[in-house]
Scaffold this motif. Structure first.
Motif, mmCIF file in Angstrom:
data_model
loop_
_atom_site.group_PDB
_atom_site.id
_atom_site.type_symbol
_atom_site.label_atom_id
_atom_site.label_comp_id
_atom_site.label_asym_id
_atom_site.label_seq_id
_atom_site.Cartn_x
_atom_site.Cartn_y
_atom_site.Cartn_z
ATOM 1 N N GLY A 8 -7.449 -9.372 -13.632
ATOM 2 C CA GLY A 8 -6.518 -10.151 -12.799
ATOM 3 C C GLY A 8 -5.226 -10.539 -13.495
ATOM 4 O O GLY A 8 -4.679 -11.614 -13.247
ATOM 5 N N LEU A 9 -4.714 -9.648 -14.342
ATOM 6 C CA LEU A 9 -3.515 -9.988 -15.124
ATOM 7 C C LEU A 9 -2.235 -9.776 -14.308
ATOM 8 O O LEU A 9 -1.988 -8.680 -13.800
ATOM 9 N N SER A 10 -1.453 -10.835 -14.213
ATOM 10 C CA SER A 10 -0.133 -10.719 -13.586
ATOM 11 C C SER A 10 0.902 -11.297 -14.533
ATOM 12 O O SER A 10 0.589 -12.196 -15.319
ATOM 13 N N TYR A 11 2.124 -10.741 -14.468
ATOM 14 C CA TYR A 11 3.189 -11.251 -15.334
ATOM 15 C C TYR A 11 4.534 -11.112 -14.635
ATOM 16 O O TYR A 11 4.895 -10.035 -14.169
ATOM 17 N N THR A 12 5.256 -12.216 -14.587
ATOM 18 C CA THR A 12 6.606 -12.218 -13.997
ATOM 19 C C THR A 12 7.599 -12.663 -15.057
ATOM 20 O O THR A 12 7.384 -13.690 -15.718
ATOM 21 N N LYS A 21 1.057 -6.851 -11.634
ATOM 22 C CA LYS A 21 0.467 -7.489 -10.459
ATOM 23 C C LYS A 21 -1.023 -7.200 -10.410
ATOM 24 O O LYS A 21 -1.432 -6.087 -10.100
ATOM 25 N N ASP A 22 -1.820 -8.164 -10.795
ATOM 26 C CA ASP A 22 -3.277 -8.092 -10.676
ATOM 27 C C ASP A 22 -3.870 -6.844 -11.325
ATOM 28 O O ASP A 22 -4.502 -6.012 -10.683
ATOM 29 N N ILE A 23 -3.643 -6.733 -12.617
ATOM 30 C CA ILE A 23 -4.150 -5.579 -13.371
ATOM 31 C C ILE A 23 -5.599 -5.811 -13.798
ATOM 32 O O ILE A 23 -5.926 -6.855 -14.362
ATOM 33 N N ASN A 24 -6.451 -4.821 -13.526
ATOM 34 C CA ASN A 24 -7.830 -4.813 -14.024
ATOM 35 C C ASN A 24 -8.019 -3.519 -14.791
ATOM 36 O O ASN A 24 -7.697 -2.448 -14.281
ATOM 37 N N MET A 25 -8.533 -3.627 -15.996
ATOM 38 C CA MET A 25 -8.595 -2.417 -16.826
ATOM 39 C C MET A 25 -9.627 -2.594 -17.924
ATOM 40 O O MET A 25 -9.756 -3.666 -18.497
ATOM 41 N N GLU A 58 -1.342 -15.300 -15.684
ATOM 42 C CA GLU A 58 -2.435 -15.344 -14.731
ATOM 43 C C GLU A 58 -3.432 -14.285 -15.157
ATOM 44 O O GLU A 58 -3.015 -13.206 -15.560
ATOM 45 N N GLY A 59 -4.732 -14.559 -15.085
ATOM 46 C CA GLY A 59 -5.736 -13.578 -15.480
ATOM 47 C C GLY A 59 -6.083 -13.711 -16.949
ATOM 48 O O GLY A 59 -5.668 -14.657 -17.622
ATOM 49 N N ARG A 60 -6.867 -12.728 -17.435
ATOM 50 C CA ARG A 60 -7.270 -12.804 -18.842
ATOM 51 C C ARG A 60 -7.356 -11.427 -19.483
ATOM 52 O O ARG A 60 -7.556 -10.417 -18.809
#
Ligand SMILES: Nc1ncnc2c1ncn2[C@@H]1O[C@H](COP(=O)(O)OP(=O)(O)OP(=O)(O)O)[C@@H](O)[C@H]1O
Ligand SMILES: [Mg+2]
Length: 268
Positions: A8-12, A21-25, A58-60
């Motif tokens: 759930g990684l997001s970065y602005t 936007k909402d990266i899952n990997m 946002e996310g981890r």
């Protein structure tokens, strides 16, 4: 244990550009992974999160199970080395030797061990002659080699390289590839960002394709043969996939292709 886990990684960016936007990997240990994607798709922003240059808004993100947080950064940077796209951001000492020694000295190793490591990587990378040169005077390719030598001297479990081959002459690129493959055969997890789909097709065990701050798709390198998918990602299909299209044959390297062609010629 995953080498890299992102949820759930997001970065602005401060100017409002939503780069991730909402990266899952997930990246598994010892694997060879390539991240592809058009300019501006978020690749560099993503890998800045792997060693805490950027912390998740946002996310981890975790590396070998350890969350990327301020208090863990020393250990995270011991585990994971990051080669920047621009080596000028990585080199700041007065000599190449001191640049390469910087990381091992930070690990508080004895000076003899530091020297042994620096001399070993200088030799492995074939840049002993650059040892006493100031990095800011070096050519781009030489700078890249010094920067990678500095990472190797840290003996990281995971090595992440942002466009390591861009600006290198073919021979230097080949040498760097050999160094990288040697590391992988000794167990180092590798993540390479590249625009070279042919290299990705031949080399990657895992391919991650980004588009507009998202992961468009993740899988093995057979994904790169999918013309519609590649078009959607603004990428080209690999040359060997084009040449062998419709034959039911899938060589990924020039050597494999050559072998198949010679077998065909013998049968004809
Ligand atoms: N410092 C910054 N401030 C504002 N926006 C930025 C900044 N750095 C990057 N961006 C934007 O974030 C998005 C992702 O950029 P990033 O550099 O991560 O892309 P990339 O996939 O590495 O591209 P390239 O292939 O060109 O290296 C782009 O829209 C870019 O313009
Ligand atoms: Mg980039």
């Amino acid at each position: 244990m995953k080498a890299v886990e992102i949820r759930g990684l997001s970065y602005t960016y401060p100017d409002g550009t939503a780069a991730l936007k909402d990266i899952n990997m997930d990246i598994l240990p010892h694997k060879r992974t390539v991240i592809l994607g058009a300019n501006g798709s978020g690749k560099t922003t993503l890998i800045y999160h792997l060693n805490g240059i950027f912390l998740p808004q946002e996310g981890r993100v975790s590396i070998g199970g350890l969350p990327v947080e301020k208090k863990n950064l020393e250990e995270i940077r011991r585990r994971l080395g990051l080669l920047f796209d621009n080596p000028d951001n990585q080199l700041f000492s007065t000599t190449a030797y001191n640049d390469i020694a910087f990381g091992p000295r930070n690990l508080k190793l004895k000076e003899e061990e530091v020297e042994a490591r620096v001399l070993r990587v200088l030799k492995n990378i074939g840049i002993k002659d650059l040892k006493d040169r100031p990095p800011y005077n070096l050519s781009l390719g030489q700078k890249k080699k010094v920067a990678i030598a500095g990472l190797l001297a840290m003996e990281p479990e995971i090595l992440v390289c942002d466009e390591p081959f861009s600006g290198l002459d073919p021979r230097s690129g080949g040498q760097l590839m050999e160094i990288i493959n040697n590391l992988n055969s000794r167990g180092t997890t590798l993540v390479i960002i590249t625009h070279d789909v042919n290299m990705a097709y031949a080399w990657a065990e895992q391919v991650i394709i980004m588009k507009e701050g998202k992961i468009l798709v993740e899988g093995d390198s057979s994904l790169l043969r999918d013309e519609d998918l590649m078009k959607e990602a603004s990428l080209e299909t690999p040359l060997l996939a084009d040449v062998f299209q419709g034959t039911g044959l899938y060589p990924r390297t020039a050597r494999e292709a050559s072998r198949l062609i010679q077998m065909g010629i013998k049968e004809a």
